[in-house]
Scaffold this motif. Structure first.
Motif, PDB file in Angstrom:
ATOM      1  N   THR A  76       7.331  -5.326  -4.507  1.00 51.61           N
ATOM      2  CA  THR A  76       6.387  -5.750  -3.459  1.00 51.61           C
ATOM      3  C   THR A  76       5.305  -6.665  -4.035  1.00 51.61           C
ATOM      4  N   ARG A  77       4.829  -6.324  -5.217  1.00 49.27           N
ATOM      5  CA  ARG A  77       3.824  -7.198  -5.870  1.00 49.27           C
ATOM      6  C   ARG A  77       4.417  -8.584  -6.169  1.00 49.27           C
ATOM      7  N   HIS A  78       5.668  -8.598  -6.603  1.00 44.61           N
ATOM      8  CA  HIS A  78       6.321  -9.867  -6.926  1.00 44.61           C
ATOM      9  C   HIS A  78       6.452 -10.742  -5.674  1.00 44.61           C
ATOM     10  N   ARG A  79       6.726 -10.131  -4.516  1.00 44.85           N
ATOM     11  CA  ARG A  79       6.827 -10.893  -3.290  1.00 44.85           C
ATOM     12  C   ARG A  79       5.488 -11.534  -2.937  1.00 44.85           C
ATOM     13  N   LEU A  80       4.397 -10.818  -3.142  1.00 50.85           N
ATOM     14  CA  LEU A  80       3.074 -11.398  -2.890  1.00 50.85           C
ATOM     15  C   LEU A  80       2.796 -12.576  -3.833  1.00 50.85           C
ATOM     16  N   LEU A 108       0.835  -1.209   0.000  1.00 52.28           N
ATOM     17  CA  LEU A 108       0.000   0.000   0.000  1.00 52.28           C
ATOM     18  C   LEU A 108       0.869   1.257   0.000  1.00 52.28           C
ATOM     19  N   LEU A 109       1.974   1.250   0.767  1.00 54.29           N
ATOM     20  CA  LEU A 109       2.886   2.403   0.764  1.00 54.29           C
ATOM     21  C   LEU A 109       3.538   2.578  -0.602  1.00 54.29           C
ATOM     22  N   ALA A 110       3.952   1.464  -1.227  1.00 54.31           N
ATOM     23  CA  ALA A 110       4.562   1.555  -2.560  1.00 54.31           C
ATOM     24  C   ALA A 110       3.555   2.048  -3.583  1.00 54.31           C
ATOM     25  N   LEU A 111       2.306   1.639  -3.436  1.00 55.41           N
ATOM     26  CA  LEU A 111       1.261   2.085  -4.356  1.00 55.41           C
ATOM     27  C   LEU A 111       1.018   3.590  -4.197  1.00 55.41           C
ATOM     28  N   GLU A 133       9.685   0.686  -9.358  1.00 58.75           N
ATOM     29  CA  GLU A 133      10.378  -0.563  -9.068  1.00 58.75           C
ATOM     30  C   GLU A 133      10.017  -1.097  -7.677  1.00 58.75           C
ATOM     31  N   LEU A 134       9.813  -0.185  -6.695  1.00 57.07           N
ATOM     32  CA  LEU A 134       9.429  -0.620  -5.364  1.00 57.07           C
ATOM     33  C   LEU A 134       8.048  -1.289  -5.375  1.00 57.07           C
ATOM     34  N   LEU A 135       7.112  -0.696  -6.124  1.00 53.88           N
ATOM     35  CA  LEU A 135       5.778  -1.308  -6.232  1.00 53.88           C
ATOM     36  C   LEU A 135       5.845  -2.669  -6.928  1.00 53.88           C
ATOM     37  N   LYS A 136       6.672  -2.757  -7.953  1.00 59.46           N
ATOM     38  CA  LYS A 136       6.814  -4.020  -8.688  1.00 59.46           C
ATOM     39  C   LYS A 136       7.428  -5.108  -7.812  1.00 59.46           C
TER      40      LYS A 136
END
Length: 418
Positions: free
Chosen positions: A195-199, A167-170, A190-193
């Motif tokens: 974090t999504r990849h970790r999920l 949510l913070l990255a978004l 890149e930070l949002l990408k």
């Protein structure tokens, strides 16, 4: 001396009287002038039929030529290795004959197999992060589940923290994505990408991520869904327990299509091919026949049992076949038209196979043959016989025993024990 003389005179008189009686008896039996008086054939009770002139009839005077010829043939047959058994004896012991013919043969391979789930339709449910089971929706082994159905919910501090990071990255991307500094905009993206990849690595679906983006609310627990439709055959989870990454929680099997693993002896393996149909039955329900096919022949052999594993694949309507059941498997293989004889016609003698050929008149010839495929009642003949030969198909052992006894008696006669 007087007494001794009387004894001698009495003895001489007795001998004279005996000689006179014998001559008188012979003259009565054989009148003078009869040429037959010195032959055994003309004794009383042994007279031959005669014609009007008193001479023996020709048919009776000549020896039995047919009998002598038969005896000569029998002797010749015996010398050539044949067994001569009187026809009456053959009928008494129930000997039957059959011609050698070319006939279609069908090899039947029977074995027992064990029912097991299809490994391609088997799934294990695990997680990739540690946590605690909050709610358990599928709580018993044997429960039927559908693909996508919720199995349980889990709470994980790592999962909660990752949602917050996402949510913070978004939010950062929305604020800094249009920055006049390219490095700042690229870093937020890149930070949002990441974090999504970790999920995604934790098997969080896109649906959950979209819900997180839409609601902006971090969920305390995450639902875990069934990967396939099937039956729970193993469950290792309870509500409230702590689970570690990689721990197996459920095993789910689609039992609508199963395997039967059977052992086939190595001498029967040449008849088994991938794709062949097989009939599968249960010992307690032989009337229900399941049709399967050979799916795979395993490349290794058990050195103790000299068998190889063969996998039969078949549909399992209504889940009637259960894992670990035993099932009877029957495989019928058409081996084509072959020169064949009944199995009962063969006498096994060590490494040799012998049959008796019938030449008529009670003459039987033992013949060595070479056999091939055996299909229950019939055996293929590779060498030693040809189509049309007549062979003995019953009472072979009695004939063999009689021939061995005759051979033993003959050998004893050859040693002066006639």
């Amino acid at each position: 001396m007087k007494h001794r003389r009387v004894v001698i005179v009495g003895l001489v008189g007795f001998i004279a009287i005996a000689a006179l009686g014998a001559a008188l008896f012979r003259s009565i039996l054989f009148p003078p002038g009869d040429s037959r008086s010195g032959t055994m054939q003309d004794m009383p009770g042994m007279d031959r039929p005669r014609d009007e002139s008193g001479s023996p009839k020709a048919s009776e005077a000549m020896p039995d030529m047919e009998g002598m010829q038969q005896q000569a043939e029998n002797a010749k047959a015996t010398e050539s290795g044949m067994v001569v058994v009187p026809q009456e004896r053959l009928q008494t012991i129930g000997v039957r004959y059959e011609p050698v013919t070319v006939r279609p043969l069908e090899k039947v391979v029977r074995t027992v197999g064990r029912v097991t789930p299809d490994e391609r339709r088997l799934a294990k449910v695990t997680i990739k992060f540690h946590g605690w089971i909050e709610r358990l929706f599928v709580s018993a082994t044997g429960d039927h589940v559908k693909k996508g159905q919720e199995l349980f919910t889990i709470y994980s501090p790592d999962l909660v923290a990752t949602q917050e990071e996402y949510l913070l990255a978004l939010q950062g991307r929305r604020q800094l994505g249009e920055s006049e500094f390219p490095e700042v905009a690229r870093s937020s993206h890149e930070l949002l990408k990441a974090t999504r990849h970790r999920l995604h690595l934790w098997d969080i679906t896109d649906d959950h991520i979209r819900d997180l983006e839409r609601t902006k609310q971090v969920t305390k627990t995450l639902p875990i869904h069934s990967p396939i439709t099937g039956t729970v055959i193993r469950k290792e989870v309870l509500q409230g327990t702590h689970v570690e990454p990689g721990e197996e929680l459920y095993t789910i099997a689609d039992l609508s299509h199963i395997w039967v693993l059977a052992d086939i002896y190595e001498y029967e393996l040449p008849f088994v091919k991938v794709g062949q149909q097989a009939a599968v039955t249960l010992s307690y329900d032989p009337g229900t026949v399941f049709t399967g096919r050979v799916g795979f022949i395993y490349p290794t052999l058990d050195p103790k049992t000299r068998t190889a594993k063969v996998r039969f694949e078949l549909d399992n309507p209504d889940d009637k076949l259960k894992p670990d059941m035993y099932a009877n498997v029957e495989l019928r293989v058409d081996v084509g038209a072959r020169l064949a004889i009944p199995q009962e016609a063969i006498i096994e003698s060590g490494h040799k196979q012998i049959v008796f050929l019938h030449h008529g008149g009670g003459r039987l010839e033992p013949r060595l043959i070479k056999t091939g495929v055996r299909t229950g009642e019939w055996t293929e003949v590779l060498e030693g016989l040809k189509e049309g030969d007549h062979i003995v198909t019953s009472a072979n052992f009695l004939i063999d025993s009689e021939s061995r006894l005759k051979s033993a008696v003959d050998s004893m006669g050859g040693m002066g024990m006639k």
